[in-house]
Design an enzyme around this catalytic site. Structure first.
Site, short mmCIF file in Angstrom:
data_model
loop_
_atom_site.label_atom_id
_atom_site.label_comp_id
_atom_site.label_asym_id
_atom_site.label_seq_id
_atom_site.Cartn_x
_atom_site.Cartn_y
_atom_site.Cartn_z
N GLU A 273 1.03 -1.05 0.04
CA GLU A 273 -0.81 -0.12 -0.03
C GLU A 273 0.40 1.39 0.24
OE1 GLU A 273 -2.05 -0.98 3.62
OE2 GLU A 273 -3.58 -2.03 2.40
N PRO A 274 1.71 1.89 -0.84
CA PRO A 274 2.34 2.26 -1.18
C PRO A 274 1.66 4.31 -0.99
CG PRO A 274 3.13 1.59 -2.77
CD PRO A 274 1.94 0.57 -1.99
N GLY A 275 2.15 4.67 -0.62
CA GLY A 275 1.66 6.27 -0.78
C GLY A 275 3.28 7.28 -1.17
N ARG A 276 3.84 7.38 0.15
CA ARG A 276 4.41 8.40 -0.34
C ARG A 276 5.64 8.70 -1.65
NH1 ARG A 276 5.65 12.35 4.36
NH2 ARG A 276 4.34 10.40 5.55
N ARG A 312 2.09 19.95 6.46
CA ARG A 312 2.97 19.18 7.49
C ARG A 312 4.32 19.65 8.14
NH1 ARG A 312 6.79 15.48 4.93
NH2 ARG A 312 6.03 14.88 6.51
N TYR A 316 4.41 18.09 11.83
CA TYR A 316 5.05 17.52 11.93
C TYR A 316 6.41 17.58 12.17
CZ TYR A 316 1.24 14.22 9.38
OH TYR A 316 0.07 13.60 9.34
N CYS A 342 -3.37 33.42 9.91
CA CYS A 342 -3.16 34.32 11.19
C CYS A 342 -3.09 33.00 12.28
CB CYS A 342 -4.47 34.97 11.71
SG CYS A 342 -4.92 35.80 9.85
N GLU A 343 -1.20 32.47 12.43
CA GLU A 343 -1.24 31.90 13.67
C GLU A 343 -0.08 31.23 13.19
OE1 GLU A 343 -2.72 28.21 14.88
OE2 GLU A 343 -4.20 28.34 13.91
N TYR A 371 0.54 13.79 0.61
CA TYR A 371 -0.35 14.32 2.00
C TYR A 371 0.28 16.14 2.23
CZ TYR A 371 0.24 9.26 3.06
OH TYR A 371 0.29 8.49 3.34
N1 LLP Z 1 -2.01 1.80 4.06
C1 LLP Z 1 -2.57 2.83 5.51
C2 LLP Z 1 -3.24 1.94 6.15
C3 LLP Z 1 -1.81 3.52 6.07
O1 LLP Z 1 -2.29 4.63 6.95
C4 LLP Z 1 -0.96 4.64 5.32
C5 LLP Z 1 -1.09 6.16 4.86
C6 LLP Z 1 -1.13 3.70 4.34
C7 LLP Z 1 -0.82 3.07 3.18
C8 LLP Z 1 0.59 5.11 3.16
O2 LLP Z 1 1.74 5.07 3.69
P1 LLP Z 1 2.51 5.77 3.20
O3 LLP Z 1 3.08 4.60 1.71
O4 LLP Z 1 2.55 6.90 2.28
O5 LLP Z 1 3.43 5.68 3.69
N2 LLP Z 1 0.15 12.33 6.72
C9 LLP Z 1 1.65 11.83 7.21
C10 LLP Z 1 1.33 10.45 6.93
C11 LLP Z 1 1.12 9.69 7.63
C12 LLP Z 1 0.77 8.26 6.98
C13 LLP Z 1 -0.91 7.57 6.05
N3 LLP Z 1 -1.57 6.40 7.02
C14 LLP Z 1 2.47 12.45 6.76
O6 LLP Z 1 2.52 14.05 6.00
O7 LLP Z 1 3.18 13.06 6.74
#
Ligand code: LLP
Length: 418
Positions: A273-276, A312, A316, A342-343, A371
């Site tokens: 489940e890659p995102g970033r 972000r 964080y 305004c923060e 994100y």
């Molecule tokens: N699968 C599940 C169940 C997740 O909760 C997430 C991310 C992913 C996959 C994807 O993760 P990745 O490959 O992108 O690391 N907003 C934060 C990141 C929150 C991630 C939430 N879950 C940021 O900006 O760093």
């Protein structure tokens, strides 16, 4: 590797000068590179080519429908965590049987939506959710394919807000009780156990937490199989990190090599489940300097993008590299790069050494594809910025800049106020 490069001192996305886009669409805006998006997806997916697997892009990291369409056309499945994400994934043409649904708080409506669509599996995160899903499936006369999202209690060594696989986190089911939950699930007439899932955190820069997780899950899978519980899918979640500054995360190939050695002989289809790692470095946020301001102890660059556009750094303390779109030699200056909100927490960078820039100049906030827009808001009644997708020497607006009318969409004044 991405496709944002300087040519004769001017920043380009693929073959398009960033300044050209800024002239046409104004600022701020998000800009994505098609070549980078597709290269990163392919790099990840092909790293697992030798085994049966499914790469489910994590919709939450970057949910624009054009980008989801691109990945769908490359064979991606999707990882979703809400009805809205399911809607997007289906609209993008992703076959339901390539969609996995995680999340601690899925509502009945969302579960029914997933059942009716016929998704690949529900990653359950609580015994109560399991009962609710079983009831929903019974009402519809179906069997719901499930995995249990196991919380392996492994330290992902990342920011505490984005660790998800520790005992104290709200996610998943403790490893010790997951076995009994599987035994219960097996007995439920409208559930079909198909897999084991996990997701231990995000922006991981080492493989060892992934390997520790697999070791623990393998033991569980063995025990389940001994009890005739069929496990066809092993969902290893997302979480592979990227380079924002000095981090040196493993390349997807190295990550795959290490993981594949650990899952050797497991006899499951692997799900990722890659995102970033796919979209992070494929997008930038382009902003214009409005004012330069000298306080008694700090310099400020006031820019036209704020924490509503990219939260972000505020949320964080994340680092995003910032570079001028037109780069000519000039002295450096240490400044806070701040937005119009305004923060005090509204900053994109603090105490950052940057080339001295003047009002009107453009800055590129790098590594903003994941994100970034996905977490943007209308705080301070600021219309959200447009998203632009560049391919070769062309660019398209894939989400229009919001208007003031958009800000009021859905709001109404009740009669008792008129
Ligand atoms: N699968 C599940 C169940 C997740 O909760 C997430 C991310 C992913 C996959 C994807 O993760 P990745 O490959 O992108 O690391 N907003 C934060 C990141 C929150 C991630 C939430 N879950 C940021 O900006 O760093």
């Amino acid at each position: 590797m991405h496709h944002f490069e300087y040519r004769e001192g001017r920043l380009y996305c693929e073959q398009v000068p960033i300044e050209t886009i800024a002239r046409e669409v104004g600022t701020p805006f998000y800009c994505y590179s098609h070549a980078t998006l597709s290269r990163h997806f392919r790099a990840f997916d092909s790293s697992f080519a030798e085994v049966d697997h499914l790469t489910c892009f994590s919709v939450k990291s970057c949910s624009n429908i054009a980008i989801l369409n691109l990945f769908a056309s490359m064979g991606a499945g999707m990882d979703i965590v809400s009805g809205g994400e399911l809607y997007r994934a289906l609209k993008a043409g992703v076959p339901a049987e390539k969609i996995v649904f995680s999340g601690v708080g899925k509502t009945e409506d969302e579960l029914v939506y997933g059942l009716e669509a016929g998704i690949l599996m529900f990653n359950l995160e609580s015994p109560q959710e399991m009962l609710v899903l079983n009831n929903c499936a019974a009402r519809l006369g179906r069997r719901a394919p499930i995995a249990i999202r196991v919380n392996p209690d492994v330290d992902p060594k990342t920011h505490p807000y984005i660790s998800t696989g520790l005992m104290e986190n709200k996610f998943g089911i403790n490893l010790d009780i997951s076995e009994s939950m599987y035994i219960q699930a097996k007995e439920m007439s409208n559930l079909e156990v198909v897999g084991v899932g996990c997701h231990i955190g995000s922006q991981l820069t080492e493989v060892s937490p992934f390997l520790d997780t697999i070791k623990r899950l393998r033991l569980l899978i063995d025990r389940l199989r001994e009890q005739d519980i069929t496990i066809r899918y092993l969902d290893l979640g997302g979480g592979l990190g990227i380079t924002y500054s000095e981090e040196a995360p493993p390349h997807p190939r190295e990550y795959a090599r290490a993981l594949l050695a650990e899952v050797e002989g497991i006899d499951c289809t692997l799900i990722f489940e890659p995102g970033r790692v796919i979209v992070g470095n494929a997008g930038t946020l382009i902003t214009r300097v409005l004012y330069t301001k000298k306080g008694p102890v700090k310099n400020f660059l006031v820019v036209d993008a704020g924490m509503n556009d990219l939260v972000r750094p505020s949320l964080y303390g994340s680092y995003h590299h910032i570079q001028p779109v037109v780069d000519h030699r000039r002295p450096q200056l240490t400044a806070d790069v701040v937005g119009p909100i305004c923060e005090t927490g509204d900053f994109i960078a603090r105490d950052r050494s940057l080339p001295q820039v003047e009002p009107g100049e453009l800055l590129a906030v790098m590594s903003a594809g994941a994100y970034g827009f996905a977490m943007s808001s209308n705080y301070n009644s600021r219309p959200r910025p447009p998203e632009i997708l560049v391919r070769d020497d062309k660019f398209e607006i894939i989400r229009a800049r919001e208007t003031y009318d958009d800000l009021l969409k859905g709001e109404r004044v009740p009669d008792f106020i008129r």
